[in-house]
Design an enzyme around this catalytic site. Structure first.
Site, PDB file in Angstrom:
ATOM      1  N   GLN A  18      49.016  40.919  42.193  1.00  0.00           N
ATOM      2  CA  GLN A  18      47.832  40.522  43.137  1.00  0.00           C
ATOM      3  C   GLN A  18      46.924  41.762  43.323  1.00  0.00           C
ATOM      4  O   GLN A  18      45.704  41.663  43.279  1.00  0.00           O
ATOM      5  CB  GLN A  18      47.992  39.839  44.564  1.00  0.00           C
ATOM      6  CG  GLN A  18      47.113  39.599  45.478  1.00  0.00           C
ATOM      7  CD  GLN A  18      45.951  38.391  44.741  1.00  0.00           C
ATOM      8  OE1 GLN A  18      46.219  37.662  43.949  1.00  0.00           O
ATOM      9  NE2 GLN A  18      44.745  38.893  44.931  1.00  0.00           N
ATOM     10  N   GLU A  19      47.697  42.649  43.686  1.00  0.00           N
ATOM     11  CA  GLU A  19      46.965  43.918  43.980  1.00  0.00           C
ATOM     12  C   GLU A  19      46.357  44.942  42.989  1.00  0.00           C
ATOM     13  O   GLU A  19      45.377  45.322  43.192  1.00  0.00           O
ATOM     14  CB  GLU A  19      47.982  44.891  45.024  1.00  0.00           C
ATOM     15  CG  GLU A  19      48.610  44.324  46.274  1.00  0.00           C
ATOM     16  CD  GLU A  19      47.292  44.296  47.093  1.00  0.00           C
ATOM     17  OE1 GLU A  19      46.336  44.752  47.208  1.00  0.00           O
ATOM     18  OE2 GLU A  19      47.713  43.536  48.181  1.00  0.00           O
ATOM     19  N   SER A  20      47.118  44.885  41.939  1.00  0.00           N
ATOM     20  CA  SER A  20      46.515  46.077  40.975  1.00  0.00           C
ATOM     21  C   SER A  20      46.614  45.231  39.410  1.00  0.00           C
ATOM     22  O   SER A  20      46.296  46.130  38.652  1.00  0.00           O
ATOM     23  CB  SER A  20      47.483  47.216  40.957  1.00  0.00           C
ATOM     24  OG  SER A  20      48.565  46.948  40.588  1.00  0.00           O
ATOM     25  N   TYR A  28      44.676  35.152  50.562  1.00  0.00           N
ATOM     26  CA  TYR A  28      45.701  36.183  49.879  1.00  0.00           C
ATOM     27  C   TYR A  28      47.252  35.694  49.916  1.00  0.00           C
ATOM     28  O   TYR A  28      47.950  35.885  49.088  1.00  0.00           O
ATOM     29  CB  TYR A  28      45.589  37.581  50.499  1.00  0.00           C
ATOM     30  CG  TYR A  28      46.554  38.643  50.125  1.00  0.00           C
ATOM     31  CD1 TYR A  28      46.274  39.338  48.988  1.00  0.00           C
ATOM     32  CD2 TYR A  28      47.727  38.794  50.877  1.00  0.00           C
ATOM     33  CE1 TYR A  28      47.256  40.473  48.547  1.00  0.00           C
ATOM     34  CE2 TYR A  28      48.654  39.925  50.505  1.00  0.00           C
ATOM     35  CZ  TYR A  28      48.340  40.685  49.522  1.00  0.00           C
ATOM     36  OH  TYR A  28      49.173  41.804  49.221  1.00  0.00           O
TER      37      TYR A  28
END
Length: 255
Positions: free
Chosen positions: A162-164, A249
């Site tokens: 999700q983040e990168s 998220y």
């Protein structure tokens, strides 16, 4: 401080956001800086969406009717298409991407039944990224840090995805860095000297996830929300804050 439009002046916005965060760290009694950062980003994205042509909006398929599309190559502060940030503020934040007209950024994920915390921790949810999804070369590192800090490997993998998206060089509009998108101050507190080094970044991110899990008594929903919005925000609201970005998220991470 009046924050500038992050889409028009991303570098200046980064500097302003960093100044707010540093000022808050120096003065614990000051307002939570992430409220202002989140509100400014929300307003910017809403302005872009409001500016879309009616026909364009009607033709845009809803996330409930089809899987979210893969992100097209994008740039920071893109002026065309629909801008989208994986996480818009706080410790974790993904790179700002530009979606071509007609594609939907994955922000409207429908509600899904939530299992209890024990079930989430013990079992692998349907939303879990399969082994190797963020790069087979990261699996040994994910497994090592998962075992070291007693954080489920699927949770670590989902956060990285999700983040990168598995990009160790990812950098967000607010300055979060690397695979698990650590903010500079958080990275320093966790002993991460080089946030773009995969090993240091993942260890720091997993250590922080564990810290959030311990802080919220093993409640993964609150821990994941805190990773995105900050623990102070979660404590203030007594749970997942009423921010669409944070709620989405949490769903994307936990399923």
């Amino acid at each position: 401080m009046n924050l500038v439009d992050p889409l028009r002046s991303p570098e200046r916005f980064n500097r302003q956001a960093d100044a707010l965060i540093r000022a808050s760290a120096a003065n614990p009694s000051s307002p939570d800086p992430f409220d202002a950062i989140h509100a400014r980003l929300d307003a910017s994205f809403e302005a872009v969406l409001a500016g879309m042509q009616p026909a364009e909006r009607q033709a845009t398929p809803q996330p409930e009717s089809q899987p979210a599309p893969q992100a097209l190559p994008g740039t920071l502060g893109a002026a065309s298409g629909i801008p989208y940030s994986a996480t818009m503020f706080g410790v974790a934040s993904g790179p700002l991407l530009s979606y071509a007209p007609g594609l939907v950024p994955p922000t409207g994920i429908p509600d899904a039944p939530q299992a209890g915390v024990a079930g989430l921790a013990a079992a692998t949810p349907a939303s879990a990224a399969p082994a190797g999804a963020v790069g087979p070369h990261l699996e040994p590192l994910i497994g090592e840090m998962s075992a070291k800090y007693e954080v489920p490997a699927w949770l670590v993998r989902n956060v990285i995805r999700q983040e990168s998206g598995g990009n160790p060089n990812a950098r967000s509009p607010v300055g979060a860095m690397g695979l698990m998108q650590l903010m500079p101050g958080t990275a320093a507190e966790l002993g991460v000297a080089d946030a773009f080094d995969p090993r240091q970044n993942v260890e720091g991110g997993v250590k922080y996830l564990k810290k959030m899990m311990d802080m919220f008594g093993g409640d993964l929903e609150k821990a994941v929300a805190a990773y995105n919005a900050g623990p102070g925000t979660v404590q203030r609201f007594g749970g997942v804050p009423p921010y669409d970005e944070t709620r989405h998220y949490v769903r994307r991470i936990l399923g």
